[in-house]
Design a protein around this motif. Structure first.
Motif, PDB file in Angstrom:
ATOM      1  N   ILE A 248       0.839  -1.193   0.000  1.00  0.00           N
ATOM      2  CA  ILE A 248       0.000   0.000   0.000  1.00  0.00           C
ATOM      3  C   ILE A 248       0.875   1.243   0.000  1.00  0.00           C
ATOM      4  O   ILE A 248       2.017   1.235   0.451  1.00  0.00           O
TER       5      ILE A 248
ATOM      6  N   SER B 140       0.987   5.502   0.767  1.00  0.00           N
ATOM      7  CA  SER B 140       0.388   6.635   1.452  1.00  0.00           C
ATOM      8  C   SER B 140       1.454   7.676   1.705  1.00  0.00           C
ATOM      9  O   SER B 140       2.643   7.365   1.795  1.00  0.00           O
TER      10      SER B 140
ATOM     11  N   THR C  21       3.915   4.071   6.899  1.00  0.00           N
ATOM     12  CA  THR C  21       2.770   3.336   6.367  1.00  0.00           C
ATOM     13  C   THR C  21       3.055   1.839   6.325  1.00  0.00           C
ATOM     14  O   THR C  21       2.216   1.024   6.687  1.00  0.00           O
TER      15      THR C  21
ATOM     16  N   GLU D  68      -4.564  -4.720   4.250  1.00  0.00           N
ATOM     17  CA  GLU D  68      -3.737  -3.545   3.972  1.00  0.00           C
ATOM     18  C   GLU D  68      -4.433  -2.590   3.003  1.00  0.00           C
ATOM     19  O   GLU D  68      -4.299  -1.365   3.115  1.00  0.00           O
TER      20      GLU D  68
ATOM     21  N   GLU E 147      -5.140   1.256   3.735  1.00  0.00           N
ATOM     22  CA  GLU E 147      -4.695   2.303   2.810  1.00  0.00           C
ATOM     23  C   GLU E 147      -5.782   3.360   2.622  1.00  0.00           C
ATOM     24  O   GLU E 147      -5.516   4.565   2.658  1.00  0.00           O
TER      25      GLU E 147
END
Length: 305
Positions: free
Chosen positions: A43, A45, A50, A203, A207
């Motif tokens: 993911i 971010s 993260t 995940e 996210e």
């Protein structure tokens, strides 16, 4: 038979190895791993820290396989969760065949970057320096940074890239492959990750929670997928997932006014999960408060952290 003929008849060499992708938080490690793999396995971010799992993305070629380990960003442990994350980083650096050490071209090289460099070069493992986010800076700003990065230690090569736009990735991949030694195929040729679908699905939900709540609750959020089961008639997956937070106020933010926030998180993540599974998904998504969950050893174990 001539020596040339023998060389032509020789079995082609298959190269493989494990690659640690390291750097301080938010340099674009997950974006690079996804770009090299060609599919989304980690993911993304703008929120630092993260990445929590040591995620393996598998890059396959006709004569090579590289297993990319997207590691949490280097950080000073402040609870059991971040302590485990940093332990995973330290352990992995001692086990891999190659280190990709990443820097953010838009921010320059700071103390945190130098700390990462010192730890990476201390392993004695071959290091490739990747200066990422070159699409955000002008050449006259980029060149001095590349020179500064090269002075951090004895690296094999330096590559300026933009993982987001795909700039420079073919050259980087070719260099990585050349540094791989002869070895086995660790995963099937069609594999893209070592993570179970349940973990990736969780995940993907996290996210969207990070994106929609921005800076309000990011580090306090975890997702536990309780159930993910395909119906007997096939084509539909029933999924139950819990978003975990530490305080009631955070729960209120994630649920939102009249339940709109939790609905949006479910809607946005469902599309990506359906693409992952190749099936329609019916999701039961709730929010629960688990005070101090980042210090809860048993819960961290349930979350695979």
């Amino acid at each position: 038979m001539s020596a040339d003929r023998k060389a032509d008849d020789a079995e082609p060499v298959f190269r493989s190895g494990f690659v640690a992708v390291v750097g301080r938080p938010n340099v674009g490690k997950s974006t690079l791993v996804n770009a090299l793999v060609g599919e989304k396995v980690a993911i993304v971010s703008r929120v630092p820290q993260t990445t929590r799992h040591r995620i393996a993305g598998v890059v396959n070629g006709p004569d090579f396989q590289m297993v990319l380990l997207d590691l949490p960003g280097f950080q000073k442990p402040r609870d059991l969760l971040t302590e485990r994350m940093q332990t995973a980083v330290n352990t992995t650096l001692r086990e891999v065949d190659l280190i990709l050490m990443m820097f953010n071209a838009a921010e320059g090289i700071g103390g945190g970057d130098r700390f990462v460099a010192e730890a990476s070069f201390a392993t004695g493992t071959p290091v490739i320096i990747v200066v990422n986010k070159t699409d955000l800076v002008k050449p006259d700003k980029l060149l001095p940074m590349i020179g500064e990065a090269g002075e951090l230690g004895d690296c094999d090569e330096i590559f300026p890239v933009s993982a987001r736009k795909g700039w420079g990735l073919d050259e980087l991949k070719n260099s990585m492959t050349a540094l791989m030694k002869e070895g086995p195929q660790y995963y099937p040729a069609d594999a893209v990750s070592d993570q179970p679908e349940r973990v990736i699905a969780g995940e993907l939900i996290r996210e969207q929670a990070l994106r929609l709540t921005r800076q309000e609750v990011p580090h306090a959020v975890a997702v536990n997928v309780i159930e993910m089961e395909e119906r007997e008639e096939g084509g539909i997956v029933d999924m139950e997932a819990i978003i975990i937070v530490e305080r009631e106020s955070q729960k209120g933010i994630l649920i939102g006014k009249k339940g709109q926030m939790i609905k949006d998180i479910g809607t946005r993540s469902r599309g990506e999960i359906e693409a992952l599974l190749g099936s329609k998904v019916f999701m039961d998504l709730t929010v629960r408060v688990k005070k101090n969950w980042r210090q809860n050893e048993r819960l961290l174990g349930d979350l695979g952290l």
